[in-house]
Design a protein around this motif. Sequence first.
Motif, PDB file in Angstrom:
ATOM      1  N   GLN A 158       0.827  -1.212   0.000  1.00  0.00           N
ATOM      2  CA  GLN A 158       0.000   0.000   0.000  1.00  0.00           C
ATOM      3  C   GLN A 158       0.858   1.258   0.000  1.00  0.00           C
ATOM      4  O   GLN A 158       0.586   2.217  -0.726  1.00  0.00           O
ATOM      5  N   TYR A 172       1.226   4.296  -2.663  1.00  0.00           N
ATOM      6  CA  TYR A 172       0.930   5.658  -2.211  1.00  0.00           C
ATOM      7  C   TYR A 172       2.101   6.601  -2.493  1.00  0.00           C
ATOM      8  O   TYR A 172       1.917   7.717  -2.989  1.00  0.00           O
ATOM      9  N   GLN A 210       2.093  14.054   6.453  1.00  0.00           N
ATOM     10  CA  GLN A 210       1.180  13.479   5.469  1.00  0.00           C
ATOM     11  C   GLN A 210       1.443  11.978   5.308  1.00  0.00           C
ATOM     12  O   GLN A 210       0.514  11.159   5.304  1.00  0.00           O
ATOM     13  N   GLU A 213       0.545  10.030   8.612  1.00  0.00           N
ATOM     14  CA  GLU A 213      -0.896   9.877   8.797  1.00  0.00           C
ATOM     15  C   GLU A 213      -1.439   8.770   7.903  1.00  0.00           C
ATOM     16  O   GLU A 213      -2.246   7.935   8.349  1.00  0.00           O
ATOM     17  N   TYR A 214      -0.977   8.737   6.678  1.00  0.00           N
ATOM     18  CA  TYR A 214      -1.453   7.674   5.774  1.00  0.00           C
ATOM     19  C   TYR A 214      -1.000   6.310   6.270  1.00  0.00           C
ATOM     20  O   TYR A 214      -1.752   5.345   6.281  1.00  0.00           O
ATOM     21  N   ASN A 218      -2.980   5.214   9.432  1.00  0.00           N
ATOM     22  CA  ASN A 218      -4.344   4.809   9.079  1.00  0.00           C
ATOM     23  C   ASN A 218      -4.353   3.461   8.354  1.00  0.00           C
ATOM     24  O   ASN A 218      -5.217   2.611   8.611  1.00  0.00           O
ATOM     25  N   ALA A 219      -3.379   3.265   7.470  1.00  0.00           N
ATOM     26  CA  ALA A 219      -3.300   1.993   6.750  1.00  0.00           C
ATOM     27  C   ALA A 219      -2.996   0.854   7.705  1.00  0.00           C
ATOM     28  O   ALA A 219      -3.603  -0.231   7.629  1.00  0.00           O
TER      29      ALA A 219
END
Length: 314
Positions: free
Chosen positions: A255, A259, A302, A305-306, A309-310
């Motif tokens: 992921q 990203y 940024q 945070e991604y 959350n992932a």
Amino acid sequence: MQADAEAAEFLTSIPGRGAIYADKYQYFHAHWQGHVDASRRAILQGAAQAAGAGVTVLGAGDCKEIPIVELLERFDHITLVDVDEESLGRMMGTLSPVQQQRVRPIVKDLTAGAVLALTGTAARVIERASTPRQAYRGLVEVYANVEISDFSADDLRDLQSGYVVSSVVASQLLPFPELWIAQQFEVKFKKKLKDVLGEKYASAKLALHCRMLQQHARLLTQLAPTGLVYWSCDVRQELVMGKLSSAHTQQLGQQMTEYLGSIDWGPSGLELEVDPTAGGQFTAYLTSLIGKGHLPPPLELQIIEYMVNAAQSL
């Protein structure tokens, strides 16, 4: 005597915990700063409503999210309580001599001996077990039967105040001794405790954690019988990659690779092309880049945070 020795061994490892948290804050400074700033604001909002001349801070440690200087402007004196004497010492060293005269550091186990009973008993179970499975069954019993006692009112009377602060303390009462127990297990059996864990162990730990939270809540009512309590159990977002299975780590790597290929790196000039099958090596590399400050803070936040959350979704 053996129990005393085990407890002493656990106590000697406590300063290391404070150092780990200090390093973690430094390493992921941009990630934690939002939590630190929000905590300081909320604590000061409570202070503005509190009555009395003093404030008591539980689990104070280095006081990264505790606005000590601002609290000294509001209160005559501050009492700081923590089991980690070295962390308290580091914090006191940041104050002026005049400020130090109004701050009282107290070294105290906020579980009233529960964590020492847990670690001492668990160490004996591990030492006497002949197989990992036998130790596992014994540890389930240990977690289920640890006695949780409250402090007496007399023991805590000199810690009472009109404002009591407990910031990210309650959630950390069990993880540290739990980690120590896992380390003792690995030393004895050359095998990680998580490799033999089952539902019973998880349930016993959760039940003990709930009982310790209840004990902490009662402690807060004892320390502020007619006052105000600020109680925050954890940060808003935790970096949870260490809790992922290898399969989930692999998914996270895939992921994040997709990203990172979609974002604008801006002036950093970095371009990452990482094999999605790299798994844990990938996440270690990415967090190393973040910790070493190679990314501008907005981009760092940024990405974190991604990633958080992932990881949480996995």
